[in-house]
Design a protein around this motif. Structure first.
Motif, PDB file in Angstrom:
ATOM      1  N   VAL A   1     -10.055 -14.200  10.467  1.00 17.41           N
ATOM      2  CA  VAL A   1      -9.732 -13.677   9.138  1.00 17.41           C
ATOM      3  C   VAL A   1     -10.087 -14.704   8.062  1.00 17.41           C
ATOM      4  CG1 VAL A   1      -7.782 -13.101   7.634  1.00 17.41           C
ATOM      5  CG2 VAL A   1      -7.969 -12.053   9.896  1.00 17.41           C
TER       6      VAL A   1
ATOM      7  N   LEU B   1      -5.286   2.605   6.332  1.00 17.34           N
ATOM      8  CA  LEU B   1      -4.695   1.594   5.472  1.00 17.34           C
ATOM      9  C   LEU B   1      -5.822   0.730   4.953  1.00 17.34           C
ATOM     10  CD1 LEU B   1      -1.592   0.702   7.602  1.00 17.34           C
ATOM     11  CD2 LEU B   1      -1.819   2.344   5.751  1.00 17.34           C
ATOM     12  N   LEU B   2      -5.820   0.521   3.672  1.00 19.34           N
ATOM     13  CA  LEU B   2      -6.959  -0.150   3.061  1.00 19.34           C
ATOM     14  C   LEU B   2      -6.939  -1.649   3.273  1.00 19.34           C
ATOM     15  CD1 LEU B   2      -7.014   1.716  -0.336  1.00 19.34           C
ATOM     16  CD2 LEU B   2      -8.137   2.275   1.790  1.00 19.34           C
ATOM     17  N   GLY B   3      -5.747  -2.201   3.373  1.00 18.72           N
ATOM     18  CA  GLY B   3      -5.650  -3.646   3.397  1.00 18.72           C
ATOM     19  C   GLY B   3      -6.315  -4.279   4.598  1.00 18.72           C
ATOM     20  N   GLY B   4      -6.343  -3.555   5.708  1.00 16.80           N
ATOM     21  CA  GLY B   4      -6.990  -4.079   6.897  1.00 16.80           C
ATOM     22  C   GLY B   4      -6.225  -5.205   7.552  1.00 16.80           C
ATOM     23  N   ASP B   5      -4.933  -5.334   7.251  1.00 24.43           N
ATOM     24  CA  ASP B   5      -4.156  -6.385   7.910  1.00 24.43           C
ATOM     25  C   ASP B   5      -4.163  -6.144   9.416  1.00 24.43           C
ATOM     26  OD1 ASP B   5      -3.408  -7.607   5.420  1.00 24.43           O
ATOM     27  OD2 ASP B   5      -2.155  -5.851   5.111  1.00 24.43           O
ATOM     28  N   VAL B   6      -4.201  -7.212  10.178  1.00 22.83           N
ATOM     29  CA  VAL B   6      -4.459  -7.099  11.607  1.00 22.83           C
ATOM     30  C   VAL B   6      -3.150  -7.101  12.379  1.00 22.83           C
ATOM     31  CG1 VAL B   6      -5.655  -8.105  13.564  1.00 22.83           C
ATOM     32  CG2 VAL B   6      -6.615  -8.345  11.268  1.00 22.83           C
ATOM     33  N   LEU B   7      -2.878  -6.028  13.072  1.00 21.60           N
ATOM     34  CA  LEU B   7      -1.655  -5.964  13.866  1.00 21.60           C
ATOM     35  C   LEU B   7      -1.812  -6.838  15.112  1.00 21.60           C
ATOM     36  CD1 LEU B   7      -0.810  -2.173  13.626  1.00 21.60           C
ATOM     37  CD2 LEU B   7       0.058  -4.056  12.252  1.00 21.60           C
ATOM     38  N   ILE B   8      -0.727  -7.535  15.433  1.00 16.70           N
ATOM     39  CA  ILE B   8      -0.750  -8.477  16.543  1.00 16.70           C
ATOM     40  C   ILE B   8       0.231  -7.996  17.610  1.00 16.70           C
ATOM     41  CG2 ILE B   8      -0.177 -10.851  17.219  1.00 16.70           C
ATOM     42  CD1 ILE B   8      -2.690 -10.718  15.623  1.00 16.70           C
TER      43      ILE B   8
ATOM     44  N   ARG C   1      -3.396   0.359  -3.347  1.00 15.16           N
ATOM     45  CA  ARG C   1      -3.118  -0.847  -2.586  1.00 15.16           C
ATOM     46  C   ARG C   1      -3.136  -2.067  -3.481  1.00 15.16           C
ATOM     47  NH1 ARG C   1      -6.471  -5.102   0.166  1.00 15.16           N
ATOM     48  NH2 ARG C   1      -8.262  -5.202  -1.198  1.00 15.16           N
TER      49      ARG C   1
ATOM     50  N   PHE D   1     -12.770  -4.742   0.917  1.00 13.61           N
ATOM     51  CA  PHE D   1     -11.342  -4.657   1.201  1.00 13.61           C
ATOM     52  C   PHE D   1     -11.057  -3.631   2.271  1.00 13.61           C
ATOM     53  CE2 PHE D   1     -11.827  -1.259  -1.889  1.00 13.61           C
ATOM     54  CZ  PHE D   1     -11.068  -0.256  -1.347  1.00 13.61           C
ATOM     55  N   ALA D   2     -11.936  -2.682   2.419  1.00 12.95           N
ATOM     56  CA  ALA D   2     -11.580  -1.516   3.212  1.00 12.95           C
ATOM     57  C   ALA D   2     -11.851  -1.756   4.680  1.00 12.95           C
ATOM     58  CB  ALA D   2     -12.349  -0.307   2.718  1.00 12.95           C
ATOM     59  N   GLY D   3     -10.929  -2.398   5.319  1.00 12.55           N
ATOM     60  CA  GLY D   3     -11.112  -2.740   6.711  1.00 12.55           C
ATOM     61  C   GLY D   3     -10.980  -1.542   7.610  1.00 12.55           C
TER      62      GLY D   3
ATOM     63  N   GLU E   1       0.847  -1.193   0.000  1.00 16.14           N
ATOM     64  CA  GLU E   1       0.000   0.000   0.000  1.00 16.14           C
ATOM     65  C   GLU E   1       0.880   1.240   0.000  1.00 16.14           C
ATOM     66  OE1 GLU E   1      -3.308  -0.176   2.596  1.00 16.14           O
ATOM     67  OE2 GLU E   1      -3.878   1.907   2.287  1.00 16.14           O
TER      68      GLU E   1
ATOM     69  N   ARG F   1      -3.825  -5.709  -4.827  1.00 13.90           N
ATOM     70  CA  ARG F   1      -4.969  -6.611  -4.846  1.00 13.90           C
ATOM     71  C   ARG F   1      -4.520  -7.911  -5.488  1.00 13.90           C
ATOM     72  NH1 ARG F   1      -9.753  -6.575  -2.752  1.00 13.90           N
ATOM     73  NH2 ARG F   1     -10.707  -7.237  -4.701  1.00 13.90           N
TER      74      ARG F   1
ATOM     75  N   SER G   1      -5.912  -0.353  10.747  1.00 12.27           N
ATOM     76  CA  SER G   1      -5.093  -1.241  11.563  1.00 12.27           C
ATOM     77  C   SER G   1      -4.775  -0.592  12.897  1.00 12.27           C
ATOM     78  CB  SER G   1      -3.793  -1.555  10.839  1.00 12.27           C
ATOM     79  OG  SER G   1      -4.089  -2.199   9.637  1.00 12.27           O
ATOM     80  N   THR G   2      -4.726   0.714  12.900  1.00 12.93           N
ATOM     81  CA  THR G   2      -4.526   1.406  14.157  1.00 12.93           C
ATOM     82  C   THR G   2      -5.843   1.471  14.890  1.00 12.93           C
ATOM     83  OG1 THR G   2      -4.754   3.377  12.830  1.00 12.93           O
ATOM     84  CG2 THR G   2      -2.556   2.790  13.534  1.00 12.93           C
TER      85      THR G   2
ATOM     86  N   TRP H   1     -14.335   8.739   1.217  1.00 11.49           N
ATOM     87  CA  TRP H   1     -13.509   7.846   0.406  1.00 11.49           C
ATOM     88  C   TRP H   1     -14.171   7.693  -0.954  1.00 11.49           C
ATOM     89  CZ3 TRP H   1     -11.861   2.698   3.197  1.00 11.49           C
ATOM     90  CH2 TRP H   1     -11.022   3.012   4.277  1.00 11.49           C
TER      91      TRP H   1
ATOM     92  N   ASN I   1     -13.848  -7.334  12.551  1.00 14.48           N
ATOM     93  CA  ASN I   1     -13.011  -6.358  13.261  1.00 14.48           C
ATOM     94  C   ASN I   1     -13.424  -6.197  14.716  1.00 14.48           C
ATOM     95  OD1 ASN I   1     -11.408  -5.900  11.080  1.00 14.48           O
ATOM     96  ND2 ASN I   1     -12.433  -4.034  10.427  1.00 14.48           N
TER      97      ASN I   1
ATOM     98  N   GLN J   1       5.619  -4.226  13.030  1.00 19.18           N
ATOM     99  CA  GLN J   1       4.811  -4.996  13.965  1.00 19.18           C
ATOM    100  C   GLN J   1       4.323  -6.282  13.300  1.00 19.18           C
ATOM    101  OE1 GLN J   1       2.035  -2.640  16.031  1.00 19.18           O
ATOM    102  NE2 GLN J   1       1.243  -4.355  17.222  1.00 19.18           N
ATOM    103  N   PRO J   2       4.255  -7.376  14.086  1.00 16.37           N
ATOM    104  CA  PRO J   2       3.665  -8.595  13.526  1.00 16.37           C
ATOM    105  C   PRO J   2       2.202  -8.342  13.143  1.00 16.37           C
ATOM    106  CG  PRO J   2       4.784  -9.067  15.600  1.00 16.37           C
ATOM    107  CD  PRO J   2       4.732  -7.579  15.456  1.00 16.37           C
ATOM    108  N   ALA J   3       1.756  -9.041  12.129  1.00 12.36           N
ATOM    109  CA  ALA J   3       0.378  -8.852  11.673  1.00 12.36           C
ATOM    110  C   ALA J   3      -0.125 -10.133  11.028  1.00 12.36           C
ATOM    111  CB  ALA J   3       0.301  -7.701  10.665  1.00 12.36           C
ATOM    112  N   ILE J   4      -1.437 -10.208  10.936  1.00 13.12           N
ATOM    113  CA  ILE J   4      -2.075 -11.281  10.173  1.00 13.12           C
ATOM    114  C   ILE J   4      -2.566 -10.677   8.867  1.00 13.12           C
ATOM    115  CG2 ILE J   4      -3.992 -12.910  10.096  1.00 13.12           C
ATOM    116  CD1 ILE J   4      -1.951 -13.659  12.160  1.00 13.12           C
ATOM    117  N   ARG J   5      -2.111 -11.247   7.764  1.00 16.91           N
ATOM    118  CA  ARG J   5      -2.527 -10.707   6.468  1.00 16.91           C
ATOM    119  C   ARG J   5      -3.989 -11.036   6.224  1.00 16.91           C
ATOM    120  NH1 ARG J   5       1.638 -11.986   2.156  1.00 16.91           N
ATOM    121  NH2 ARG J   5       0.911 -14.105   2.482  1.00 16.91           N
ATOM    122  N   ARG J   6      -4.714 -10.028   5.832  1.00 20.24           N
ATOM    123  CA  ARG J   6      -6.165 -10.168   5.739  1.00 20.24           C
ATOM    124  C   ARG J   6      -6.588 -11.152   4.657  1.00 20.24           C
ATOM    125  NH1 ARG J   6      -9.418  -6.973   9.442  1.00 20.24           N
ATOM    126  NH2 ARG J   6     -11.316  -8.134   9.319  1.00 20.24           N
TER     127      ARG J   6
END
Lengths: 269, 159
Positions: free
Chosen positions: B50, B30-37, A104, B5-7, A16, A106, B10-11, A82, B74, A209-214
């Motif tokens: 997820v 952030l559009l991806g919506g990846d989840v910070l752990i 971003r 897609f627009a989660g 992104e 896709r 992440s913050t 948006w 979420n 930071q660790p993350a889980i990819r959506r």
């Protein structure tokens, strides 16, 4: 900054990007005007959403001490819109004091990073369209006080997964295994670093930071680099110059922080 | 945020009907919506949420239920983060399952006790306590206010 040699990656881990400007709030700009603006770009950006506004951010020197959490009370009439394109890869965000453009990644065929050289002109095109709209509606001309370049990278672990979230020494040069062995591997490594840009032009913020990819639930490391600072003026050429500086710092900063092994894996050239 | 897609960012972002509270520094979504752990504890249940969100299609249960909305996922993830921050070392990770109508269920079972948190598509959350299979207490809880979760988990883990 013109002395900086360009760096490129064949397979950058970027998922992104954000190019944006912040300006003094346009008092007359309401949600209704944002709807009018959408009418002008709707063919290319047919989807919309209304979001709470982003808080104002200014890079100051010296940096003001502050808490980590700010509570911002906003009226329901303050909104950010948006506008999303048909590929779901391009987004324009507009609010009373912001104009931001995101790209971003896709799934294929929209999985190729389009490169800064094409993203910046697209920002400029949309920004100019927004300026014309403001002029036509007699809403004022934005006085830009901050520019921002953000790159978000998702980095997959070298093995099948992060055996612990502390396995970063092979990825980033910031982390070295201690010579002594008292401490075990960290359970998690979450990092933030700030770097000043030359001549107080702004700062580079780096966080990981660790993350889980959506998209697939995979364990990844999210590394975000944001360069933010003040352009010389609100003129397009000065915004462009600042974006170029910010982008150079994001790319060179990332390259400095990554280990040679990872840079090779991403195809640095 | 429901564009697929627009989660949610992440913050951390808490949203109330007329008030938005955002963490400073969250200067762009952030559009991806990846989840910070933040720790390993919620890793597996977050991954399960997820995957359910990404894989359950229309009529997944044969009774017309739709996919899990991004907002539901979420909210469930935010609940897990809330609970992780409480720091109960003995608390196992919950079982995660989809509910008819697009909700998610977080369930803990130890001995005779069961604790269930149900997250609904309107983002409301309800709890249910049961002992020896018999429900005896239920009500609403609000994500972002951990004291109620602390009470529920303390009951669940009590000797």
């Amino acid at each position: 900054m013109s002395a900086l040699l360009p760096i490129d990656y064949e397979r950058p881990p970027v998922v992104e990007t954000v190019l944006g400007v912040q300006f003094a709030p346009l008092k007359s700009l309401t949600v209704a005007h944002l709807g009018l603006f959408w009418g002008e770009i709707r063919r290319e950006y047919p989807q919309h959403e209304v979001q709470p506004p982003l808080p104002r951010e200014i890079e100051e020197f010296p940096r003001k001490p502050g808490g980590t959490i700010g509570l911002e009370l906003t009226s329901v009439h303050e909104a950010r819109c948006w506008f999303v394109d048909t590929t779901l890869t391009q987004l324009i965000q507009v609010q009373r004091d912001r104009f931001v453009r995101n790209w971003r990644k896709r799934p294929a065929p929209d999985d190729v990073y389009p490169r800064y050289a094409s993203l910046r002109p697209r920002f400029e095109e949309d920004w100019l369209r927004f300026l014309k709209f403001l002029e036509r509606e007699d809403l004022g001309r934005p006085n830009v006080d901050q520019c921002e370049v953000t790159y978000v990278n998702l980095i997959e672990p070298p093995g099948s997964d992060w055996s612990s979230f502390g396995d970063l020494d092979g990825v980033f040069t910031l982390f070295r295994r201690p010579e002594r062995t008292f401490l075990p591997k960290p359970e998690a490594l979450i990092f933030n670093a700030l770097y000043p840009l030359p001549d107080r032009a702004g700062r580079l913020h780096v966080s990981g930071q660790p993350a889980i990819r959506r998209t697939d639930g995979a364990e990844v490391l999210q590394v975000k680099l944001t360069a933010r600072g003040t352009p010389r003026s609100s003129q397009l050429e000065d915004i462009r110059e600042w974006f170029d500086l910010g982008h150079a710092w994001v790319v060179h900063g990332f390259t400095d922080l990554a280990t040679p092994t990872m840079r090779t894996a991403w195809g640095q050239r | 945020m429901n564009l697929g897609f627009a989660g949610d960012t992440s913050t951390a972002t808490l949203q109330f009907p007329e008030i938005a509270a955002t963490t400073t520094g969250a200067t762009q979504d952030l559009l991806g919506g990846d989840v910070l752990i933040y720790s390993r504890w919620p890793l597996d249940p977050v991954r399960r949420i997820v995957i359910l969100e990404q894989t359950l299609g229309d009529n997944w249960d044969g009774y017309g239920s739709g996919p899990i909305p991004r907002g539901t996922a979420n909210t469930a993830i935010a609940l897990l983060n809330d609970i992780a921050w409480l720091g109960f070392e003995d608390l196992p990770a919950p079982s995660i399952g989809p509910m008819p109508g697009g909700g998610l269920s977080l369930e803990w079972s130890v001995g005779r006790r069961d604790l269930n948190l149900s997250v609904f598509p309107d983002r409301s959350v309800e709890y249910m306590k049961a002992e020896a299979g018999e429900p005896f207490d239920e009500g609403r809880v609000v994500p972002g206010f951990p004291d109620r979760f602390r009470e529920l988990i303390s009951w669940f883990l009590a000797p």
